[in-house]
Motif scaffolding. Sequence first.
Motif, PDB file in Angstrom:
ATOM      1  N   THR A   1      11.512 -32.167  23.392  1.00  0.00           N
ATOM      2  CA  THR A   1      10.703 -31.165  22.696  1.00  0.00           C
ATOM      3  C   THR A   1      11.608 -30.263  21.870  1.00  0.00           C
ATOM      4  O   THR A   1      12.840 -30.283  22.011  1.00  0.00           O
ATOM      5  N   LEU A   2      10.989 -29.422  21.025  1.00  0.00           N
ATOM      6  CA  LEU A   2      11.763 -28.472  20.229  1.00  0.00           C
ATOM      7  C   LEU A   2      12.526 -27.488  21.114  1.00  0.00           C
ATOM      8  O   LEU A   2      13.649 -27.081  20.791  1.00  0.00           O
ATOM      9  N   ASP A   3      11.924 -27.102  22.232  1.00  0.00           N
ATOM     10  CA  ASP A   3      12.611 -26.187  23.160  1.00  0.00           C
ATOM     11  C   ASP A   3      13.891 -26.827  23.687  1.00  0.00           C
ATOM     12  O   ASP A   3      14.925 -26.162  23.813  1.00  0.00           O
ATOM     13  N   GLU A   4      13.827 -28.119  24.012  1.00  0.00           N
ATOM     14  CA  GLU A   4      15.010 -28.820  24.520  1.00  0.00           C
ATOM     15  C   GLU A   4      16.061 -28.986  23.421  1.00  0.00           C
ATOM     16  O   GLU A   4      17.269 -28.940  23.689  1.00  0.00           O
ATOM     17  N   VAL A   5      15.611 -29.180  22.169  1.00  0.00           N
ATOM     18  CA  VAL A   5      16.552 -29.251  21.045  1.00  0.00           C
ATOM     19  C   VAL A   5      17.289 -27.919  20.918  1.00  0.00           C
ATOM     20  O   VAL A   5      18.520 -27.873  20.735  1.00  0.00           O
ATOM     21  N   ARG A   6      16.544 -26.813  21.054  1.00  0.00           N
ATOM     22  CA  ARG A   6      17.152 -25.487  20.950  1.00  0.00           C
ATOM     23  C   ARG A   6      18.186 -25.273  22.057  1.00  0.00           C
ATOM     24  O   ARG A   6      19.272 -24.737  21.818  1.00  0.00           O
ATOM     25  N   VAL A   7      17.852 -25.720  23.263  1.00  0.00           N
ATOM     26  CA  VAL A   7      18.799 -25.600  24.384  1.00  0.00           C
ATOM     27  C   VAL A   7      20.051 -26.429  24.105  1.00  0.00           C
ATOM     28  O   VAL A   7      21.173 -26.016  24.431  1.00  0.00           O
ATOM     29  N   ALA A   8      19.883 -27.599  23.501  1.00  0.00           N
ATOM     30  CA  ALA A   8      21.027 -28.449  23.178  1.00  0.00           C
ATOM     31  C   ALA A   8      21.994 -27.733  22.237  1.00  0.00           C
ATOM     32  O   ALA A   8      23.223 -27.804  22.403  1.00  0.00           O
TER      33      ALA A   8
END
Length: 470
Positions: free
Chosen positions: A415-422
């Motif tokens: 998800t976009l949230d996981e991309v941001r965390v990456a």
Amino acid sequence: GPTCRDAPDAPRLEFGKFRKRALQLVEEFLCAQDYEGMVASIRALGCPSYHDELATLLVRASMDRKEVERKAVVSLLNLLATENLLSRPQFARGFEKLVLNWDDIRLDVPDAPSQLAAFLTDKVGLLDRHLPDRLPEGLLRSLVEALPPPSPSGASSVPGAVRAARAVLEEHLAELVAFKEELSHKLKVDLFERNSPEAVAIWLRNAGRPAFHHEVVLAACLPSMSAEGGLLFASPTAIAERQRLALDLFTYLSGTEGGCLATEVDVQLGFSRLLGTLSSPATKLQQEHIVSILRGAVEHELLPAEFLASARRLRFGGPAGVEVLRLAQRQTPMHSRRVWGSGDERQFRTEVREAILEYFDSGSVSELGRIVEELHLTDIEQARFMRKMMVTGMERGNAEVALDAVSALLGRCWTLDEVRVAFEQLRDVAQDLVLDFPRCREYTTDLVAAAVGRGLLDKTDLLLDGATIV
């Protein structure tokens, strides 16, 4: 650690390629009816975990053909079972995909209900003799309505065999309805009020209807969605308690203590029907409830983790079901993850590294997506995977290729949230990377800007990035 009970395998083909090739083989078989050649071809594909879809394709293709071809498919399915190329649970899942979609199939095949029922009256029942009796109530009603009713005067031009078939179906339907009504009462009183799975087991044994035992799974899963004024008004504690009681019941019924009253097929069929109840789109509460009970079933080893993958691949429950299954897989990473043999974490890290390097060598996003789905990473592991992939891209001077994969697999694998965390993880490790990779900061800044341009990050991330690493 916990693993799935199904033997792991590494399919030689991506699912899409397997399905395309299997469709070709099905068409060739229906024309030539070369049993030996078909078995050899299926074996050569090397994708045994996809054979539930093969069963679906065979049955569906036969519905557009003549009786002789349908009988050939029945013989082939039995041969595949004999050759250990099709298990009972696989056939049940493949056939269930058609059962769950019978109303849509009827648009192309008007007599789909009767064809599905007739298919099970043949020797395919050898795979599971109870499957004909496990048809859902809605499909049974459609079958009854499709047959002409008896004449009120007693005189009828309807053939005797048709009248007899209607009578059998009506009797079976009445028995199913009566069983479900009494089951609902037994669950309410004996399970949810008295907490006695033993009492439910005694009643099931005395009822003597093993073909209906999958209904127990569905009926026990649904009450917490409608009790105490509905799912919207039920407290989280009450829902969790009902789920616990339901899972305790399934565990008891599947074990020797409960008389093995719930078979592997019963459990999988019950959960398949549960997915079929999903509205599209599902409400958040409905989604959370079913994800939770699926997670519990896998953790209690009532469902093999492979069921989640197969049901998702077969699209049980439509788009809403696919999303629920995806979330359930994400919440059971240690069960859904491929069996590693020793279970060594270092072996897992090696697999991740090899997957990333293989992607940069081949450029195949679809293959990378298949591998990531097979790994069933947690949210944090998803972000770590993307971070490692971006670092590899920077080291190779080809960071855009990493972003290509992040963009292409958005919504499918992360998800976009996981991309941001990456990217947050990337900022955190940037200082450590500078010693071995002097241009790390420059590449990271460029990567963040490119991600903003692709809509993977917000413009505010550019400011944050500058404040963090410049």
